[in-house]
Design a protein around this motif. Structure first.
Motif, PDB file in Angstrom:
ATOM      1  N   TYR A   1     -58.537  41.013  -1.709  1.00 29.86           N
ATOM      2  CA  TYR A   1     -57.620  40.903  -2.668  1.00 29.86           C
ATOM      3  C   TYR A   1     -58.290  41.024  -4.116  1.00 29.86           C
ATOM      4  CZ  TYR A   1     -53.666  39.363  -5.449  1.00 29.86           C
ATOM      5  OH  TYR A   1     -52.545  39.170  -6.351  1.00 29.86           O
TER       6      TYR A   1
ATOM      7  N   ASP B   1     -52.715  48.257  -6.290  1.00 29.13           N
ATOM      8  CA  ASP B   1     -51.758  47.092  -5.981  1.00 29.13           C
ATOM      9  C   ASP B   1     -51.835  46.779  -4.469  1.00 29.13           C
ATOM     10  OD1 ASP B   1     -49.434  45.736  -6.429  1.00 29.13           O
ATOM     11  OD2 ASP B   1     -48.294  47.485  -5.695  1.00 29.13           O
ATOM     12  N   CYS B   2     -52.122  45.706  -4.333  1.00 28.37           N
ATOM     13  CA  CYS B   2     -52.195  44.983  -2.963  1.00 28.37           C
ATOM     14  C   CYS B   2     -52.069  43.609  -3.051  1.00 28.37           C
ATOM     15  CB  CYS B   2     -53.877  45.075  -2.616  1.00 28.37           C
ATOM     16  SG  CYS B   2     -54.374  44.526  -0.792  1.00 28.37           S
TER      17      CYS B   2
ATOM     18  N   GLN C   1     -50.509  40.102   1.860  1.00 27.79           N
ATOM     19  CA  GLN C   1     -50.311  40.767   3.246  1.00 27.79           C
ATOM     20  C   GLN C   1     -51.353  41.740   3.459  1.00 27.79           C
ATOM     21  OE1 GLN C   1     -48.160  40.245   1.009  1.00 27.79           O
ATOM     22  NE2 GLN C   1     -46.684  38.571   1.701  1.00 27.79           N
ATOM     23  N   LYS C   2     -51.321  42.934   2.600  1.00 30.92           N
ATOM     24  CA  LYS C   2     -52.173  44.019   2.899  1.00 30.92           C
ATOM     25  C   LYS C   2     -53.670  43.609   2.941  1.00 30.92           C
ATOM     26  CE  LYS C   2     -50.150  48.076   1.745  1.00 30.92           C
ATOM     27  NZ  LYS C   2     -49.773  49.215   0.571  1.00 30.92           N
ATOM     28  N   ALA C   3     -54.134  42.537   1.998  1.00 32.52           N
ATOM     29  CA  ALA C   3     -55.535  42.212   2.091  1.00 32.52           C
ATOM     30  C   ALA C   3     -55.770  41.486   3.468  1.00 32.52           C
ATOM     31  CB  ALA C   3     -55.797  41.185   1.024  1.00 32.52           C
TER      32      ALA C   3
ATOM     33  N   VAL D   1     -54.315  42.157   6.209  1.00 32.19           N
ATOM     34  CA  VAL D   1     -54.492  43.429   7.234  1.00 32.19           C
ATOM     35  C   VAL D   1     -55.874  44.228   7.273  1.00 32.19           C
ATOM     36  CG1 VAL D   1     -53.297  45.707   7.978  1.00 32.19           C
ATOM     37  CG2 VAL D   1     -52.032  43.806   7.491  1.00 32.19           C
ATOM     38  N   ILE D   2     -56.092  44.436   5.769  1.00 33.20           N
ATOM     39  CA  ILE D   2     -57.491  45.113   5.487  1.00 33.20           C
ATOM     40  C   ILE D   2     -58.750  44.221   6.191  1.00 33.20           C
ATOM     41  CG2 ILE D   2     -59.137  45.820   3.784  1.00 33.20           C
ATOM     42  CD1 ILE D   2     -56.528  46.547   2.136  1.00 33.20           C
TER      43      ILE D   2
ATOM     44  N   ASN E   1     -63.597  51.217   6.786  1.00 31.80           N
ATOM     45  CA  ASN E   1     -62.712  50.795   5.533  1.00 31.80           C
ATOM     46  C   ASN E   1     -62.162  52.087   5.032  1.00 31.80           C
ATOM     47  OD1 ASN E   1     -63.382  48.026   5.504  1.00 31.80           O
ATOM     48  ND2 ASN E   1     -65.070  48.255   4.357  1.00 31.80           N
TER      49      ASN E   1
ATOM     50  N   PHE F   1     -58.280  52.065   4.693  1.00 32.63           N
ATOM     51  CA  PHE F   1     -57.397  52.357   3.477  1.00 32.63           C
ATOM     52  C   PHE F   1     -56.403  53.555   3.394  1.00 32.63           C
ATOM     53  CE2 PHE F   1     -59.816  48.910   2.173  1.00 32.63           C
ATOM     54  CZ  PHE F   1     -59.487  48.633   0.759  1.00 32.63           C
TER      55      PHE F   1
ATOM     56  N   LEU G   1     -53.417  52.823   5.516  1.00 32.92           N
ATOM     57  CA  LEU G   1     -52.647  52.078   4.766  1.00 32.92           C
ATOM     58  C   LEU G   1     -51.991  52.770   3.502  1.00 32.92           C
ATOM     59  CD1 LEU G   1     -54.181  48.540   5.029  1.00 32.92           C
ATOM     60  CD2 LEU G   1     -52.191  49.434   6.092  1.00 32.92           C
TER      61      LEU G   1
ATOM     62  N   LEU H   1     -53.742  53.751   0.752  1.00 31.75           N
ATOM     63  CA  LEU H   1     -54.496  53.199  -0.459  1.00 31.75           C
ATOM     64  C   LEU H   1     -55.636  54.356  -0.931  1.00 31.75           C
ATOM     65  CD1 LEU H   1     -54.911  49.563   0.657  1.00 31.75           C
ATOM     66  CD2 LEU H   1     -53.194  50.417  -1.015  1.00 31.75           C
TER      67      LEU H   1
END
Length: 160
Positions: free
Chosen positions: A74, A83-84, A87-89, A91-92, A117, A121, A124, A126
């Motif tokens: 994060y 922009d993360c 929740q996304k952090a 999942v990553i 990675n 990304f 997702l 990103l």
């Protein structure tokens, strides 16, 4: 995970050994290791039975380390301007840990983590650049801590 712990308490290695023996998949040179595997199973079961506090502490520190990994993702992405949310952090980090575990046979998971990675990304939405940048930042952190550890080790043995 709970099923794995139950399986360990009931004799994980003995089960694998017996199954391989029945299916005639066990090399003959391993037949002499049966008692050692049974002793290992007993030691593991004893650990879970008699050292519950140690097990709970170990599990708790592992969970804290994993949460720190989520916060690291994060923060890195925040500093990169990506922009993360948490929740996304989460999942990553979960998927990155899966890649790391799956690539255990590669020294330092070199290349596998980076490629993983980037794939995470991209999946997702990103982009690849933040994925590879995060990988590089994490590698720098790993090298820094390893270097500090080596310096402490050197200092300990040089000046004891």
């Amino acid at each position: 995970i709970a099923a794995f712990f139950v399986w360990q308490k009931r004799g994980f290695f003995s089960f694998i050994f017996e199954t391989a023996k029945k299916l005639k998949l066990l090399p003959t040179h391993l037949l002499s290791k049966e008692e050692k595997l049974k002793a290992l199973d007993q030691n593991i079961a004893s650990f879970y039975r008699t050292r519950k506090r140690d097990f709970t502490l170990s599990l708790s520190f592992h969970l804290l380390g994993w949460i720190a990994g989520v916060l690291e993702v994060y923060l890195i992405l925040s500093f990169l301007g990506v922009d993360c949310g948490l929740q996304k952090a989460f999942v990553i980090e979960a998927l990155a840990q899966m890649v790391k575990a799956a690539s255990f046979m590669i020294p330092a998971s070199m290349g596998a983590q980076e490629g993983g990675n980037v794939a995470i990304f991209l999946a997702l939405g990103l982009g690849a650049l933040p994925g590879i940048t995060m990988s590089v930042v994490r590698r720098i952190r790993e090298v820094a801590w390893a270097g500090i550890g080596l310096l402490v080790l050197f200092w300990y043995y040089a000046y004891e």
